[in-house]
Write a protein that holds these residues in place. Sequence first.
Motif, mmCIF file in Angstrom:
data_model
loop_
_atom_site.group_PDB
_atom_site.id
_atom_site.type_symbol
_atom_site.label_atom_id
_atom_site.label_comp_id
_atom_site.label_asym_id
_atom_site.label_seq_id
_atom_site.Cartn_x
_atom_site.Cartn_y
_atom_site.Cartn_z
ATOM 1 N N LEU A 92 -12.192 19.428 -15.094
ATOM 2 C CA LEU A 92 -12.250 18.396 -16.270
ATOM 3 C C LEU A 92 -12.641 16.903 -15.683
ATOM 4 O O LEU A 92 -13.722 16.458 -16.397
ATOM 5 N N ASN A 93 -12.210 16.448 -14.606
ATOM 6 C CA ASN A 93 -12.527 15.327 -13.992
ATOM 7 C C ASN A 93 -14.189 15.263 -13.577
ATOM 8 O O ASN A 93 -14.904 14.368 -13.813
ATOM 9 N N GLU A 94 -14.146 16.514 -13.211
ATOM 10 C CA GLU A 94 -15.815 16.788 -12.640
ATOM 11 C C GLU A 94 -16.611 16.811 -13.596
ATOM 12 O O GLU A 94 -17.847 16.344 -13.478
ATOM 13 N N ALA A 95 -16.323 17.523 -14.679
ATOM 14 C CA ALA A 95 -17.329 17.571 -16.039
ATOM 15 C C ALA A 95 -17.229 16.329 -16.725
ATOM 16 O O ALA A 95 -18.205 16.052 -17.588
ATOM 17 N N SER A 96 -16.227 15.239 -16.510
ATOM 18 C CA SER A 96 -16.120 14.149 -17.266
ATOM 19 C C SER A 96 -17.468 13.201 -17.440
ATOM 20 O O SER A 96 -18.082 13.025 -16.164
ATOM 21 N N LYS A 97 -17.954 12.491 -18.570
ATOM 22 C CA LYS A 97 -19.023 11.945 -18.489
ATOM 23 C C LYS A 97 -18.539 10.368 -18.512
ATOM 24 O O LYS A 97 -19.287 9.415 -18.808
ATOM 25 N N PHE A 98 -17.198 10.184 -18.408
ATOM 26 C CA PHE A 98 -16.809 8.687 -18.579
ATOM 27 C C PHE A 98 -15.510 8.692 -17.314
ATOM 28 O O PHE A 98 -14.457 8.427 -17.834
ATOM 29 N N LYS A 99 -15.959 8.976 -16.177
ATOM 30 C CA LYS A 99 -14.980 8.891 -15.197
ATOM 31 C C LYS A 99 -14.418 7.580 -14.773
ATOM 32 O O LYS A 99 -15.381 6.696 -14.871
ATOM 33 N N MET A 100 -13.188 7.383 -14.448
ATOM 34 C CA MET A 100 -12.654 6.222 -14.196
ATOM 35 C C MET A 100 -13.156 5.828 -12.595
ATOM 36 O O MET A 100 -13.107 6.530 -11.665
ATOM 37 N N PRO A 101 -13.763 4.677 -12.525
ATOM 38 C CA PRO A 101 -14.075 3.947 -11.092
ATOM 39 C C PRO A 101 -12.891 4.033 -10.205
ATOM 40 O O PRO A 101 -11.950 3.529 -10.551
#
Length: 491
Positions: free
Chosen positions: A405-414
């Motif tokens: 899910l993190n890999e697919a996220s378009k709004f990843k936390m820096p």
Amino acid sequence: MTEKTLDKAPGEESTDGNPPLERALSNRHIQLMAIGGAIGTGLFMGSGKTISVAGPSVIFVYMVIGFMLFFVMRAMGELLLSNLKYKNFGDFAGDLLGPWASFFTGWTYWFCWIVTGIADVVAIAHYVAFWWPDLALWIPAILCILVLLALNLPTVRAFGETEFWFALIKIIAIMALIVVGLVMIIMSFETDGARASFTNLWEHGGMFPTGFMGFVAGFQIAVFAFVGIELVGTAAAETKDPERNLPRAVNSIPIRVLLFYVGALFILMAVRPWTSYSADESPFVGMFALAGLVGAAGVINFVVLTSATSSANSGIYSTSRMVYGLAREGDAPKVFGKLSSRKVPKNALIFSCMFLLAGVALLYAEGSVAEAFTLVTTISALCFMFVWSIILISYIVYRRRRPELNEASKFKMPGGLFMPYVVLAFFGFIIWALTTQPDTLMALVFTPIWFVALGLGYLMVRRNPEHAAIRAEHDAKVAAEHAARRARLRA
């Protein structure tokens, strides 16, 4: 939070026939809610105290807090968008950490806003007394609660519109202060032998005139000004196009902190040396009075009144949604999990408003209002830090258990691998800072009482067979996710 309770996304018909929460908050509502959450009453009334204890270093205090909380918001944003069935951060806390986290987060967040709301009701009654000093204090307090209830009962859009205009008043006041201050600096305005100049920032003892401990003391007061910054997270289930609007609101937070907090304080301390500010006065009133604005105190009193009302309004909104979510999960009486025909959690709303009546009793309590306000706001800030910490811990677990899910996220936390730990360490620093002053240390001693009471409440809830089934379902899901993770590592 289990698959059972997340089987319908907000906006779909629920399995029990209860109408769903309505996605009625538009981009402008969410943007202004984010601003309103980031600009607390503490900026208008508490900044005098922060300046007096920390001097110009208070600019760095607000920058550091804003920087750290930006990562909390990014973590929250990524988690909420990873599953649009989450109604708020209490949902993903329960889903990732277990039913206990949903219970503790939801009820602590409710407590945060109730405590803050009570303080706001007390403040509102005193602000109204500025114009009508002979009016009994309980009258504006009761009227305020009734008005808030009337504003929130019709539709969620009514709440959004109210917050939009409240936030707009704050923005106009701060922008006016910055513009007036810049004009005074350009014209080299003089008052009491001091000239308005940017050199005032470092010519009176330097940027850290009160030393390291003065700098630390600034954090104790300033952190309360940021409570409510996570408010957009409680509105996730009622936001139109959350995948577009939520990231825009979160990403704009650093600019808002720089402009509204740092910009305003920078101008205030450039127009007058920091030594001329007092903990007992609003710097905003002093600035407009110096500029010769007729009725400066009345104008700022109106702005602070709307700011306090905005805070109480946000509290009523967010607590009602949290109690609604808790009831749907079985952590609160089921009657609070029902929505009105207008898709508003009416019972939860009335329940929260009832607790604000405690503010009416406080109006007639003996002792210093300032001391009571410090105690209340510090307890509130500590509880908010608990909620912010749960958001970060949920994100750490999410990264470990659901990397896809993190890999697919378009709004990843820096900086998602290390920044949660940095921010959690910063919260530890804030707690230490609170131990350095007697008034905030008292709040630190009293706050655990809430968590003890909450723990006893959770032990009672655990006895419910339905809750046992939810815990078993969560454990099975976690075991399956761990098995999938081991399989990925072997592959």
